[in-house]
Design an enzyme around this catalytic site. Structure first.
Site, PDB file in Angstrom:
ATOM      1  N   ASP A  11      40.842  20.993  48.995  1.00 51.26           N
ATOM      2  CA  ASP A  11      41.158  19.843  48.792  1.00 51.26           C
ATOM      3  C   ASP A  11      41.427  19.245  47.457  1.00 51.26           C
ATOM      4  O   ASP A  11      40.622  19.619  46.480  1.00 51.26           O
ATOM      5  CB  ASP A  11      40.310  18.709  49.261  1.00 51.26           C
ATOM      6  N   ASP A 105      47.799  18.536  50.287  1.00 51.18           N
ATOM      7  CA  ASP A 105      46.888  18.924  49.335  1.00 51.18           C
ATOM      8  C   ASP A 105      45.691  19.277  49.984  1.00 51.18           C
ATOM      9  O   ASP A 105      44.636  19.294  49.397  1.00 51.18           O
ATOM     10  CB  ASP A 105      46.639  17.713  48.381  1.00 51.18           C
ATOM     11  N   GLU A 106      45.809  19.716  51.329  1.00 50.80           N
ATOM     12  CA  GLU A 106      44.531  20.090  51.828  1.00 50.80           C
ATOM     13  C   GLU A 106      44.850  21.271  52.940  1.00 50.80           C
ATOM     14  O   GLU A 106      45.808  21.068  53.736  1.00 50.80           O
ATOM     15  CB  GLU A 106      43.996  18.816  52.520  1.00 50.80           C
TER      16      GLU A 106
END
Length: 453
Positions: A11, A105-106
């Site tokens: 993350d 973003d993960e």
């Protein structure tokens, strides 16, 4: 459950805000809020400095400004964030063929499938190397969680924030989860959490002690049984490399309710064009066109039309969305419009019938006064689109002063700070909004080596 912590969850830390701080030296270490800046805008991401004031994602922007009046408020640069995300995802794909992106973003990574980790020591080494590679490639930091299941790996990455790594050994899951709030488990949102609280269950250990039968009675068989297993620390969900998209859509919320029917039609057509752009970029076509309208009183209507075959033709999607709009009452005003395409396919079958119908439509079907009104509205819209909009945070370049970014604009002026990701904080200068030497620009890379490449 695995015997080794070979499921990794990455993350990125405050991704949008961190990317803005990395590209703007004057904002490093200062509160930064990224999101819609209009009266109805919401926070997309807040930097850790802004979070200390209570600002968080999904918060109304007006509330954020009251909590952190001195923060920098910037309009998102999604193309820029997407380019960084692609760099990060490429690093993940070097570790394993099984990478499951959840957002820009993960992502989850199955290290075992990649043959790069088989025990705690090797998994930790991979995680630390990944963090270093992300920093060297993008200039940004990410937090890593390692565990024997997806659920626990995600909890571990949350504990690792910011810029850390947490490894949770398999076999310790129940001890870890027991004292935590029930909200830590996937699928337990505010409503389910409140339902459980009323039944006297506030921690994960409360769920485990209640037993499966009681949870099934409270939540239904599927949800209750699943929640009981997760409370025991069990999560057998695999990392899935490709998650098929079911639909593509775009929507806009307007600062002021739209009342003019012609303007609403123009906005729907514009959204249809954007939607088709995303559809084509994903390599899909679709059969079902969906129109979403949120009215002045927050009531939301959706209308859909299914075509004879899948299409990615902007004219077909635009016309279908227009037909759907005709069936919606917009009296009183519209605050949000959206256009989507579902029923996706990997090929295109053009709607020849719709195209033929459009090309054969007699010109006299449109009344002269209606044609004049549409033409005037389109002309106004084109002129507005032609005007340069200086959005806070967006990149510019000046013929004399070089690269910079917009700090703000208004009253015919635009204020620019001239600096680069690898420079120190730059000087601020003000120009007329129509200064011929100032123009919008592409973002600079965050790592200087990229520029040389």
């Amino acid at each position: 459950m695995r015997a080794a912590p070979t499921i990794l969850h990455l993350d990125m830390d405050a991704f949008f805000a961190a990317a803005e701080q990395a590209s703007k030296p004057s904002l490093r270490g200062k509160p930064v809020v990224v999101g819609g800046l209009g009266p109805r805008g919401v926070v997309a991401t807040a930097s850790y400095e802004a979070r200390r004031f209570g600002v968080h994602s999904a918060m109304p922007m007006g509330q954020a400004r009251r909590l952190a009046p001195n923060a920098a408020y910037l309009v998102p640069r999604f193309a820029f964030y997407r380019s960084i995300s692609e760099q990060v995802m490429e690093l993940l794909r070097r570790l394993s063929p099984l990478v499951e992106p959840l957002s820009l973003d993960e992502a989850f990574v199955d290290l075992e499938a990649g043959g790069v980790a088989e025990d705690s020591a090797s998994a930790r080494a991979v995680g630390e190397r990944l963090r270093a590679d992300i920093l060297a490639t993008t200039g940004l930091t990410g937090s890593v969680g390692l565990a024997g299941s997806k659920m626990i790996a995600k909890i571990a990455s949350e504990e690792a924030k910011p810029d850390g790594l947490v490894l949770i050994e398999p076999g310790t899951e129940r001890e870890l989860l027991g004292p935590r709030s029930v909200r830590i488990l996937p699928g337990v949102g505010p409503a389910t959490g409140e339902h459980l609280r009323r039944a006297g269950m506030t921690t994960v250990s409360d769920l485990a002690e209640a037993g499966e039968d009681e949870l099934v009675r409270l939540l239904g068989r599927a949800h209750g049984a699943s929640l009981y297993r997760m409370a025991q620390g069990y999560d057998e969900r695999p990392v899935v490399a490709e998650r098929d998209a079911k639909s593509v859509s775009v929507e806009d919320t307007f600062d002021v309710d739209l009342h003019d029917r012609v303007r609403i039609r123009i906005e729907v057509e514009r959204l249809a064009e954007r939607c088709v752009g995303r559809l084509r970029a994903s390599g899909h076509s679709g059969r079902t066109i969906v129109l979403k309208v949120r009215r002045y009183d927050f009531s939301t209507l959706t209308r859909s039309e299914t075509l004879r075959g899948p299409t990615d033709d902007p004219g077909v999607v635009r016309e279908a969305a227009g037909r759907l709009l005709e069936a919606v009452d917009t009296t009183g005003g519209v605050r949000l419009l959206g256009v989507g395409v579902s029923g996706l396919a990997d090929y295109t079958q053009e709607d020849l019938f719709a195209q033929a119908e459009a090309s054969e439509r007699p010109a006299d079907e449109v009344a002269p006064e209606e044609a004049a009104e549409v033409e005037a509205a389109l002309s106004t819209a084109s002129e507005a689109a032609a005007e340069r909009v200086w959005a806070p945070g967006h990149d510019v370049r000046h013929a004399v002063y070089g690269a910079g970014w917009v700090q703000g604009s208004g009253v015919g002026r635009v204020t620019v700070r001239f600096e680069e990701p690898w420079s120190g904080p730059g000087r601020v200068r003000t120009f007329a909004v129509d200064d011929p030497e100032l123009e919008p620009s592409e973002p600079l890379p965050l790592v200087r080596g990229d520029a040389a490449a």
